[in-house]
Design an enzyme around this catalytic site. Sequence first.
Site, mmCIF file in Angstrom:
data_model
loop_
_atom_site.group_PDB
_atom_site.id
_atom_site.type_symbol
_atom_site.label_atom_id
_atom_site.label_comp_id
_atom_site.label_asym_id
_atom_site.label_seq_id
_atom_site.Cartn_x
_atom_site.Cartn_y
_atom_site.Cartn_z
ATOM 1 N N ASN A 7 28.215 -18.602 16.572
ATOM 2 C CA ASN A 7 26.964 -19.342 15.852
ATOM 3 C C ASN A 7 26.235 -19.317 16.676
ATOM 4 O OD1 ASN A 7 29.893 -21.063 17.541
ATOM 5 N ND2 ASN A 7 28.379 -21.812 18.225
ATOM 6 N N ASP A 8 25.603 -20.241 17.476
ATOM 7 C CA ASP A 8 24.124 -20.187 18.003
ATOM 8 C C ASP A 8 23.737 -18.657 18.399
ATOM 9 O OD1 ASP A 8 25.254 -22.533 18.001
ATOM 10 O OD2 ASP A 8 24.794 -23.632 19.924
ATOM 11 N N THR A 28 26.318 -23.109 24.819
ATOM 12 C CA THR A 28 25.301 -22.719 24.753
ATOM 13 C C THR A 28 24.663 -22.819 25.655
ATOM 14 O OG1 THR A 28 24.939 -22.752 22.186
ATOM 15 C CG2 THR A 28 23.275 -23.399 23.620
HETATM 16 N N1 DQQ Z 1 27.695 -25.100 19.711
HETATM 17 C C1 DQQ Z 1 26.940 -26.556 19.752
HETATM 18 C C2 DQQ Z 1 26.063 -26.605 21.635
HETATM 19 C C3 DQQ Z 1 27.084 -26.565 21.780
HETATM 20 C C4 DQQ Z 1 28.084 -25.329 21.563
HETATM 21 C C5 DQQ Z 1 25.202 -26.173 18.503
HETATM 22 C C6 DQQ Z 1 28.869 -24.476 21.295
HETATM 23 O O1 DQQ Z 1 25.681 -28.017 21.318
HETATM 24 O O2 DQQ Z 1 26.708 -26.091 23.309
HETATM 25 O O3 DQQ Z 1 25.681 -25.865 17.302
HETATM 26 O O4 DQQ Z 1 29.400 -23.417 20.270
#
Ligand code: DQQ
Length: 589
Positions: free
Chosen positions: A74-75, A135
Amino acid sequence: MTPAKNDHRGSDPLTSKATSFSEDAGRLPTGVSQGVSAKSYPSVRDRLSYNWTNAMFSWQRTAYHFQPEKNWMNDPDGPLYYMGWYHLFYQYNPDSAVWGNITWGHAVSRDLIHWFYLPLAMVPDRWFDAGGVWTGSATLLPDGRIVMLYTGDTEESIQIQNLAYPANLSDPLLLEWVKYPDNPVIVPPAGIDPEEFRDPTTAWIGPNGTWRLLIGTKVNDTGMALIYETTNFTTYEAAPGVLHAVNGTGMWECVDFYPVSTNSSEGLETSVVGPGVKHVLKASLDDLKMDYYAIGTYDPVSDTWTPDDPEADVGIGLLVDYGRYYASKTFFDQNTGRRILWGWINETDTDYDDLAKGWASVQTIPRVVTFDNKTGSNILEWPVEEVEKLRLNRTKFDDVLVEAGSVVALNISSAMQLDISVEFEIEGSDALEALEESEAIIECATAQNRSTLGPFGLLVLADESLSELTPIYFHIAKSTNGSLTTLFCADETRSTKASEVFKKVYGGPVPVLDDEKFTMRLLVDHSIIESFAQGGRTVITSRVYPTEAIYGAAKLFLFNNATGVNVTASLEIWQMNSAFIHPFPLDEM
Ligand code: DQQ
């Protein structure tokens, strides 16, 4: 032209490990129980969205976008440039193609296009991040040190902020990361829900010489960015106020805050303030899973930020990308003087599909961000010029007439890895004036929704019989005050025959100035289309899963669904090479 692909699928997706996943009775999107909803649409489904074949899954992997070899991503995290290498870290599940067990994946590139995978940078191995290394962002200090601040989720689901730094600054690959032993460095303050306090930004220096950074949170339904000050990155003080807060916007994830120059296209280092500088504040809205931003003025003395247009404040105005896009983050590239934006393209198939194909998510092509000094009211996002190195042979089409209600095939050799530039002109300048006010539209509708002046655009990833297609288009409307509005839209409703894939029409308004043609640029890379209108004023990322319009059956068409006007289109279309994205040959070092 063969895409760099990896085959991670079980031989029969219906009997692979996906079956055990369906036992989750909660039917919540993955991540929600930990305070993050990693995949909002569709929610967990206990079946495949289609009778996918291995060849279909294989085609969906991109050829020149960054994605891990396998499993969930993800991020983007902590992007930075160091000793000749661009570093990208990312939220990663090393064990599965759904969110969980979040670690930091790591990759490096010389040019932001060709990547080497490196060993995991940080894994959840300490009490202060046992629930996940979430993140975070990098700050390059003037003395050459690198500070990484990230959110650790504890086993009790408390979100705390941790410090990490490279073990060896003479290693250009920054392979080893040390977690500060006295972590956490910031804990949730009184009055803040400890499950809603995350994602520290890159820090900047204030006028008193102390560093500041932001952490996203919410109070009731008000999303906000809290400010912390530090001189040493190990001890922090909460500022008395907040940088900014907006009622009704809910939790702000992945806040980003950076200066843009109003009189040049140069990127600015994060601490720059002063005349000719505005500040962009971006928040990823957890409730909507969309990245909103606004442009405004930062007062470094009061540590507050005020939007230029309060009616287009963060969370209620402009989107960084109107498509399937989230958790974006910029960094200042001191190598070339650019501010570069990364964003996460989430899936819209089912978790079962992801488990069967063995991977989920892609990062966008990095984009250069500048202030649009023609409109004065938005940023411009444009793919880094390095992506143009992948351009192969070009086909040019001049002044192609697309009559009202028609479709024109574009004869190109292959339509699955493309860089397309197109300019549209409407025949007859009176047409715009003649538009009835009753045709005012304020939101993107499907490409089948016809009116006098649109929609017109491209049909991407379409099969010969147009049974599957993804239209990317302009639609012009007159608003009740008589002014013209142009919408830039991507209609995914007919992009696939897979019934359980989440499909909708994406898009939003795009300013088109009086002397301008209607222009768009599209990067097509298998199941991803990144579309940029009017030089990047409005951007839409599409995640599509055709079942028939794939490989040689994928075609490209122009279309004009207007009832009242013809359009002409001039295009340059490049076939795109695949990027080299492979493990770093560490054993050869
Ligand atoms: N992904 C979220 C964030 C978090 C992270 C946003 C967790 O807020 O820190 O997609 O995988």
